[in-house]
Design a protein around this motif. Structure first.
Motif, PDB file in Angstrom:
ATOM      1  N   MET A   1       0.851  -1.190   0.000  1.00  0.00           N
ATOM      2  CA  MET A   1       0.000   0.000   0.000  1.00  0.00           C
ATOM      3  C   MET A   1       0.885   1.238   0.000  1.00  0.00           C
ATOM      4  SD  MET A   1      -2.529   1.402   3.032  1.00  0.00           S
ATOM      5  CE  MET A   1      -3.343  -0.171   3.206  1.00  0.00           C
ATOM      6  N   GLU A   2       0.669   2.119  -0.968  1.00  0.00           N
ATOM      7  CA  GLU A   2       1.433   3.359  -1.032  1.00  0.00           C
ATOM      8  C   GLU A   2       0.485   4.534  -1.205  1.00  0.00           C
ATOM      9  OE1 GLU A   2       4.635   5.378  -4.017  1.00  0.00           O
ATOM     10  OE2 GLU A   2       5.171   3.412  -3.169  1.00  0.00           O
ATOM     11  N   ILE A   3       0.724   5.606  -0.487  1.00  0.00           N
ATOM     12  CA  ILE A   3      -0.140   6.773  -0.548  1.00  0.00           C
ATOM     13  C   ILE A   3       0.698   8.033  -0.360  1.00  0.00           C
ATOM     14  CG2 ILE A   3      -0.688   6.728   1.919  1.00  0.00           C
ATOM     15  CD1 ILE A   3      -3.499   7.739   1.192  1.00  0.00           C
ATOM     16  N   THR A   4       0.294   9.105  -1.023  1.00  0.00           N
ATOM     17  CA  THR A   4       0.904  10.412  -0.826  1.00  0.00           C
ATOM     18  C   THR A   4      -0.063  11.279  -0.033  1.00  0.00           C
ATOM     19  OG1 THR A   4       2.167  10.274  -2.894  1.00  0.00           O
ATOM     20  CG2 THR A   4       1.821  12.472  -1.948  1.00  0.00           C
ATOM     21  N   LEU A   5       0.415  11.869   1.044  1.00  0.00           N
ATOM     22  CA  LEU A   5      -0.420  12.723   1.887  1.00  0.00           C
ATOM     23  C   LEU A   5      -0.009  14.181   1.709  1.00  0.00           C
ATOM     24  CD1 LEU A   5      -0.601  10.735   5.260  1.00  0.00           C
ATOM     25  CD2 LEU A   5      -2.186  10.684   3.342  1.00  0.00           C
ATOM     26  N   THR A   6      -0.993  15.029   1.455  1.00  0.00           N
ATOM     27  CA  THR A   6      -0.758  16.466   1.373  1.00  0.00           C
ATOM     28  C   THR A   6      -0.823  17.052   2.774  1.00  0.00           C
ATOM     29  OG1 THR A   6      -3.067  17.176   1.163  1.00  0.00           O
ATOM     30  CG2 THR A   6      -1.952  16.408  -0.843  1.00  0.00           C
ATOM     31  N   THR A   7      -0.508  18.318   2.895  1.00  0.00           N
ATOM     32  CA  THR A   7      -0.559  18.983   4.196  1.00  0.00           C
ATOM     33  C   THR A   7      -1.990  19.118   4.715  1.00  0.00           C
ATOM     34  OG1 THR A   7      -0.562  21.144   3.103  1.00  0.00           O
ATOM     35  CG2 THR A   7       1.568  20.264   3.812  1.00  0.00           C
ATOM     36  N   LYS A   8      -2.973  18.904   3.848  1.00  0.00           N
ATOM     37  CA  LYS A   8      -4.373  18.963   4.267  1.00  0.00           C
ATOM     38  C   LYS A   8      -4.889  17.617   4.772  1.00  0.00           C
ATOM     39  CE  LYS A   8      -5.581  22.731   1.100  1.00  0.00           C
ATOM     40  NZ  LYS A   8      -6.465  23.155  -0.026  1.00  0.00           N
ATOM     41  N   ASP A   9      -4.142  16.548   4.511  1.00  0.00           N
ATOM     42  CA  ASP A   9      -4.549  15.208   4.935  1.00  0.00           C
ATOM     43  C   ASP A   9      -4.130  14.942   6.380  1.00  0.00           C
ATOM     44  OD1 ASP A   9      -5.594  14.492   2.397  1.00  0.00           O
ATOM     45  OD2 ASP A   9      -3.552  14.084   1.681  1.00  0.00           O
ATOM     46  N   SER A  10      -4.863  14.079   7.046  1.00  0.00           N
ATOM     47  CA  SER A  10      -4.574  13.735   8.437  1.00  0.00           C
ATOM     48  C   SER A  10      -3.855  12.398   8.515  1.00  0.00           C
ATOM     49  CB  SER A  10      -5.877  13.667   9.241  1.00  0.00           C
ATOM     50  OG  SER A  10      -5.656  13.068  10.501  1.00  0.00           O
ATOM     51  N   LEU A  11      -2.647  12.417   9.047  1.00  0.00           N
ATOM     52  CA  LEU A  11      -1.901  11.176   9.229  1.00  0.00           C
ATOM     53  C   LEU A  11      -2.621  10.265  10.210  1.00  0.00           C
ATOM     54  CD1 LEU A  11       0.693   9.619   8.533  1.00  0.00           C
ATOM     55  CD2 LEU A  11       1.828  10.820  10.415  1.00  0.00           C
ATOM     56  N   ALA A  12      -3.176  10.838  11.273  1.00  0.00           N
ATOM     57  CA  ALA A  12      -3.896  10.042  12.268  1.00  0.00           C
ATOM     58  C   ALA A  12      -5.120   9.366  11.647  1.00  0.00           C
ATOM     59  CB  ALA A  12      -4.322  10.927  13.441  1.00  0.00           C
ATOM     60  N   ASP A  13      -5.859  10.085  10.816  1.00  0.00           N
ATOM     61  CA  ASP A  13      -7.036   9.498  10.152  1.00  0.00           C
ATOM     62  C   ASP A  13      -6.629   8.366   9.238  1.00  0.00           C
ATOM     63  OD1 ASP A  13      -8.743  11.213  11.443  1.00  0.00           O
ATOM     64  OD2 ASP A  13      -9.054  12.531   9.719  1.00  0.00           O
ATOM     65  N   PHE A  14      -5.538   8.539   8.515  1.00  0.00           N
ATOM     66  CA  PHE A  14      -5.077   7.478   7.621  1.00  0.00           C
ATOM     67  C   PHE A  14      -4.686   6.230   8.408  1.00  0.00           C
ATOM     68  CE2 PHE A  14      -1.551   5.378   5.338  1.00  0.00           C
ATOM     69  CZ  PHE A  14      -2.285   4.887   4.263  1.00  0.00           C
ATOM     70  N   PHE A  15      -3.970   6.404   9.514  1.00  0.00           N
ATOM     71  CA  PHE A  15      -3.601   5.256  10.346  1.00  0.00           C
ATOM     72  C   PHE A  15      -4.839   4.476  10.789  1.00  0.00           C
ATOM     73  CE2 PHE A  15       0.640   7.166  12.064  1.00  0.00           C
ATOM     74  CZ  PHE A  15       1.271   6.813  10.880  1.00  0.00           C
ATOM     75  N   SER A  16      -5.908   5.184  11.120  1.00  0.00           N
ATOM     76  CA  SER A  16      -7.116   4.533  11.641  1.00  0.00           C
ATOM     77  C   SER A  16      -7.824   3.692  10.589  1.00  0.00           C
ATOM     78  CB  SER A  16      -8.077   5.584  12.195  1.00  0.00           C
ATOM     79  OG  SER A  16      -8.611   6.385  11.155  1.00  0.00           O
ATOM     80  N   GLN A  17      -7.507   3.889   9.325  1.00  0.00           N
ATOM     81  CA  GLN A  17      -8.175   3.166   8.243  1.00  0.00           C
ATOM     82  C   GLN A  17      -7.429   1.913   7.805  1.00  0.00           C
ATOM     83  OE1 GLN A  17      -8.707   6.068   5.091  1.00  0.00           O
ATOM     84  NE2 GLN A  17      -9.459   7.610   6.539  1.00  0.00           N
ATOM     85  N   ILE A  18      -6.228   1.684   8.362  1.00  0.00           N
ATOM     86  CA  ILE A  18      -5.413   0.543   7.942  1.00  0.00           C
ATOM     87  C   ILE A  18      -5.819  -0.711   8.708  1.00  0.00           C
ATOM     88  CG2 ILE A  18      -3.073  -0.360   7.769  1.00  0.00           C
ATOM     89  CD1 ILE A  18      -2.090   2.545   7.769  1.00  0.00           C
ATOM     90  N   SER A  19      -5.967  -1.815   7.983  1.00  0.00           N
ATOM     91  CA  SER A  19      -6.281  -3.104   8.620  1.00  0.00           C
ATOM     92  C   SER A  19      -4.984  -3.831   8.949  1.00  0.00           C
ATOM     93  CB  SER A  19      -7.128  -3.965   7.683  1.00  0.00           C
ATOM     94  OG  SER A  19      -8.359  -3.335   7.397  1.00  0.00           O
ATOM     95  N   PRO A  20      -4.910  -4.455  10.127  1.00  0.00           N
ATOM     96  CA  PRO A  20      -3.692  -5.175  10.507  1.00  0.00           C
ATOM     97  C   PRO A  20      -3.374  -6.297   9.527  1.00  0.00           C
ATOM     98  CG  PRO A  20      -5.165  -4.918  12.383  1.00  0.00           C
ATOM     99  CD  PRO A  20      -5.945  -4.516  11.177  1.00  0.00           C
ATOM    100  N   SER A  21      -2.144  -6.368   9.067  1.00  0.00           N
ATOM    101  CA  SER A  21      -1.712  -7.421   8.147  1.00  0.00           C
ATOM    102  C   SER A  21      -0.194  -7.370   8.071  1.00  0.00           C
ATOM    103  CB  SER A  21      -2.318  -7.213   6.753  1.00  0.00           C
ATOM    104  OG  SER A  21      -1.721  -6.102   6.102  1.00  0.00           O
ATOM    105  N   SER A  22       0.367  -8.134   7.138  1.00  0.00           N
ATOM    106  CA  SER A  22       1.807  -8.094   6.906  1.00  0.00           C
ATOM    107  C   SER A  22       2.165  -7.186   5.724  1.00  0.00           C
ATOM    108  CB  SER A  22       2.332  -9.509   6.646  1.00  0.00           C
ATOM    109  OG  SER A  22       1.690 -10.066   5.506  1.00  0.00           O
ATOM    110  N   GLU A  23       1.155  -6.513   5.160  1.00  0.00           N
ATOM    111  CA  GLU A  23       1.376  -5.656   4.000  1.00  0.00           C
ATOM    112  C   GLU A  23       2.149  -4.402   4.390  1.00  0.00           C
ATOM    113  OE1 GLU A  23      -1.149  -3.304   0.501  1.00  0.00           O
ATOM    114  OE2 GLU A  23      -2.171  -4.059   2.287  1.00  0.00           O
ATOM    115  N   LEU A  24       3.126  -4.042   3.563  1.00  0.00           N
ATOM    116  CA  LEU A  24       3.904  -2.831   3.779  1.00  0.00           C
ATOM    117  C   LEU A  24       3.039  -1.595   3.559  1.00  0.00           C
ATOM    118  CD1 LEU A  24       6.645  -1.286   4.102  1.00  0.00           C
ATOM    119  CD2 LEU A  24       6.891  -1.490   1.620  1.00  0.00           C
ATOM    120  N   VAL A  25       3.131  -0.643   4.469  1.00  0.00           N
ATOM    121  CA  VAL A  25       2.473   0.649   4.324  1.00  0.00           C
ATOM    122  C   VAL A  25       3.559   1.691   4.038  1.00  0.00           C
ATOM    123  CG1 VAL A  25       1.071   2.418   5.424  1.00  0.00           C
ATOM    124  CG2 VAL A  25       0.616  -0.003   5.892  1.00  0.00           C
ATOM    125  N   HIS A  26       3.454   2.338   2.868  1.00  0.00           N
ATOM    126  CA  HIS A  26       4.467   3.306   2.438  1.00  0.00           C
ATOM    127  C   HIS A  26       3.788   4.654   2.253  1.00  0.00           C
ATOM    128  CE1 HIS A  26       7.867   4.463  -0.616  1.00  0.00           C
ATOM    129  NE2 HIS A  26       7.896   5.175   0.492  1.00  0.00           N
TER     130      HIS A  26
END
Length: 319
Positions: A1-26
């Motif tokens: 999983m790869e995503i680009t976050l702008t200064t308007k995006d919330s890092l905390a909100d993005f973390f809350s949407q991730i499901s636990p797994s062995s997949e790399l989060v970039h």
């Protein structure tokens, strides 16, 4: 999983949407200032390997900033700008700044002096930081487990690196003691080690220890003791090693302090593996010249390693 976050995006909100797994989060952070909500605690506690880096690769152009401290959220794992929890496995941070903007208002630590930029609250995981800047005042970096900081800049005034680590390596980093906003004549300490029993603790390799000019009577030390380490204690050992580091002459040449005997130090005498120890230290003078450190000036609990002992320690803490 790869995503680009702008200064308007919330890092905390993005973390809350991730499901636990062995997949790399970039995560790529766009340049600019990334801010959370007021006094927000940004928390990642998933087994997914995580990489966060700036899109530009320049820490001066990309920053995660916020104010958090003990007054707002009690306990170490809650008062940082960015915290990694016990479920983390592998975390990599590259080329951005994390700053806790909290400013001290009094001498009572319970009222908010402790304010980490980052807290790696994970004894079994690994943290790797490259090209990062960590800015705060007291307790800037807290680590457990195993961590490696390379080409990083860290600043603070009191115990701004600390933790209950197995080992934490700082390689080619700059550790800068800044003025205390409550008064420049106050004592300052880079480290307070609470390392695990018999483990290497905090190891600094080819690093620069610099400092603001706090006046000729200021006392600035590399390390001080927490005061409760014992032979059979699980942690709280005073284990810090300097290998081929350069230290500003604004630091006390004793390097370490038991604060005039008021804090017990354990091990009572450093050795190749544990305690307060150094090898190949140079003193950086105001005119830019370097001189060999006079090991006779080292505080009584300190130890000077041999070249072979330093080499073996480097092998032991390879990441």
């Amino acid at each position: 999983m790869e995503i680009t976050l702008t200064t308007k995006d919330s890092l905390a909100d993005f973390f809350s949407q991730i499901s636990p797994s062995s997949e790399l989060v970039h995560i790529l952070l766009e340049d600019g200032e990334h801010k959370g909500l007021e006094h927000e605690r940004i928390f990642y506690n998933l087994p997914n390997p995580l990489v966060i880096e700036s899109a530009s690769g320049d820490s001066s152009r990309c920053a995660l900033r916020g104010e958090n401290c003990e007054a707002f959220h009690k306990d170490t794992e809650n008062r940082a700008v960015l915290t990694f929890g016990e479920k983390c496995t592998s975390v990599t941070l590259k080329n951005f700044t994390i700053e806790n903007t909290h400013v001290k208002t009094c001498d009572d630590a319970s009222l908010g002096n402790q304010a980490e930029a980052i807290c790696f609250h994970c004894q079994t995981g690994k943290l790797f930081c490259d090209g990062m800047s960590f800015l705060s005042r007291q307790d800037t970096i807290h680590v457990k487990g195993i961590s490696h900081f390379k080409n990083c800049y860290v600043t603070g005034d009191v115990d701004f690196i600390w933790g209950y680590c197995n080992y934490s390596v700082f390689e080619k980093c700059t550790l800068h003691t800044r003025d205390d906003n409550r008064g420049r004549d106050r004592p300052a300490y880079v480290l307070q080690s609470r390392a695990w029993n018999s483990k290497p603790g905090f190891v600094f390799i080819d690093c620069d220890f610099t400092a603001d000019d706090r006046g000729k009577n200021a006392k600035i030390f590399i390390g001080r003791s927490q005061g409760t380490g014992k032979p059979d204690s699980l942690d709280r050992w005073d284990s810090i090693a300097l290998i081929d580091c350069r230290i500003s002459d604004r630091y006390d040449l004793a390097l370490w302090t038991d604060e005039e005997g008021t804090r017990a130090v354990y091990p009572e005498k450093g050795s190749a593996l544990c305690g307060w120890r150094e090898f190949g230290t140079k003193i950086l003078h105001a005119d830019g010249t370097l001189s060999d450190y006079d090991t006779a000036l080292q505080e009584k609990h300190g130890y000077t390693m041999t070249k072979e002992e330093a080499r073996k320690l480097l092998e032991l803490v390879s990441f």
